[in-house]
Design a protein around this motif. Structure first.
Motif, PDB file in Angstrom:
ATOM      1  N   THR A  44       0.850  -1.184   0.000  1.00  9.25           N
ATOM      2  CA  THR A  44       0.000   0.000   0.000  1.00  9.25           C
ATOM      3  C   THR A  44       0.892   1.243   0.000  1.00  9.25           C
ATOM      4  N   ILE A  45       0.390   2.277  -0.658  1.00 10.51           N
ATOM      5  CA  ILE A  45       1.038   3.591  -0.643  1.00 10.51           C
ATOM      6  C   ILE A  45       0.055   4.530   0.032  1.00 10.51           C
ATOM      7  N   ASN A  46       0.442   5.094   1.167  1.00 11.13           N
ATOM      8  CA  ASN A  46      -0.430   6.000   1.925  1.00 11.13           C
ATOM      9  C   ASN A  46      -1.820   5.373   2.123  1.00 11.13           C
ATOM     10  N   ASP A  47      -1.830   4.118   2.543  1.00 14.74           N
ATOM     11  CA  ASP A  47      -3.045   3.352   2.866  1.00 14.74           C
ATOM     12  C   ASP A  47      -3.923   3.022   1.664  1.00 14.74           C
ATOM     13  N   LYS A  48      -3.390   3.117   0.458  1.00 17.64           N
ATOM     14  CA  LYS A  48      -4.141   2.726  -0.745  1.00 17.64           C
ATOM     15  C   LYS A  48      -3.389   1.592  -1.424  1.00 17.64           C
ATOM     16  N   VAL A  97       5.477   6.615  -6.868  1.00 16.03           N
ATOM     17  CA  VAL A  97       5.803   7.027  -5.504  1.00 16.03           C
ATOM     18  C   VAL A  97       6.634   8.296  -5.548  1.00 16.03           C
ATOM     19  N   GLY A 157       8.288  11.246   0.812  1.00 18.76           N
ATOM     20  CA  GLY A 157       7.276  11.482   1.831  1.00 18.76           C
ATOM     21  C   GLY A 157       6.180  10.426   1.863  1.00 18.76           C
ATOM     22  N   ASP A 158       6.049   9.628   0.801  1.00 17.01           N
ATOM     23  CA  ASP A 158       5.036   8.569   0.780  1.00 17.01           C
ATOM     24  C   ASP A 158       5.374   7.492   1.811  1.00 17.01           C
ATOM     25  N   GLU A 159       4.333   6.878   2.372  1.00 19.71           N
ATOM     26  CA  GLU A 159       4.508   5.755   3.288  1.00 19.71           C
ATOM     27  C   GLU A 159       4.075   4.480   2.578  1.00 19.71           C
ATOM     28  N   THR A 212       6.555  -1.105   7.376  1.00 20.61           N
ATOM     29  CA  THR A 212       6.101   0.216   6.947  1.00 20.61           C
ATOM     30  C   THR A 212       7.322   1.137   6.860  1.00 20.61           C
ATOM     31  N   ARG A 266       8.942   5.037   5.163  1.00 17.68           N
ATOM     32  CA  ARG A 266       8.695   6.346   4.558  1.00 17.68           C
ATOM     33  C   ARG A 266       9.795   6.578   3.530  1.00 17.68           C
ATOM     34  N   TYR A 319      15.093   5.345   2.411  1.00 16.93           N
ATOM     35  CA  TYR A 319      13.855   5.172   3.181  1.00 16.93           C
ATOM     36  C   TYR A 319      14.167   5.079   4.673  1.00 16.93           C
TER      37      TYR A 319
END
Length: 96
Positions: A29-33, A41, A44-46, A57, A59, A76
């Motif tokens: 997932t990227i930023n919960d998606k 990406v 700053g993306d998680e 997880t 960043r 990261y």
């Protein structure tokens, strides 16, 4: 940058084809998606990546097109590592 390429360059996953497979299985997932291998990406993306029974997880701190093995971890920051609970199968009792 595509997520499968970032995962290979950062050495979170060693091969781009494997990174593509993991993404296509819905394990990233990227930023919960939920991400696809072609998802883009940026800094700053998680990312949350499921490796078997563990979720890592991270960043993204930097995006580079190439990096040396020694510098890959600087791309990261690991935010957390979680173990998934193992679900025991339920067996039916045949006792009557």
């Amino acid at each position: 940058m595509r997520i499968d390429k970032f995962l290979k360059i950062s050495r979170l996953i060693r091969r781009r084809m494997l990174a593509k497979q993991v993404a296509d299985q819905g394990r990233i997932t990227i930023n919960d998606k939920v991400a696809k291998a072609s998802s883009v990406v940026k800094e700053g993306d998680e990312l949350a990546i499921r490796f078997g029974q563990k979720i890592v997880t991270v960043r993204i701190d930097q995006i580079k097109n190439t990096t040396k093995k020694e510098e890959a971890a600087s791309l990261y920051t690991i935010l957390k590592e979680e173990m998934l609970e193992k679900v025991e199968p339920e067996f039916m009792d045949d006792e009557d």
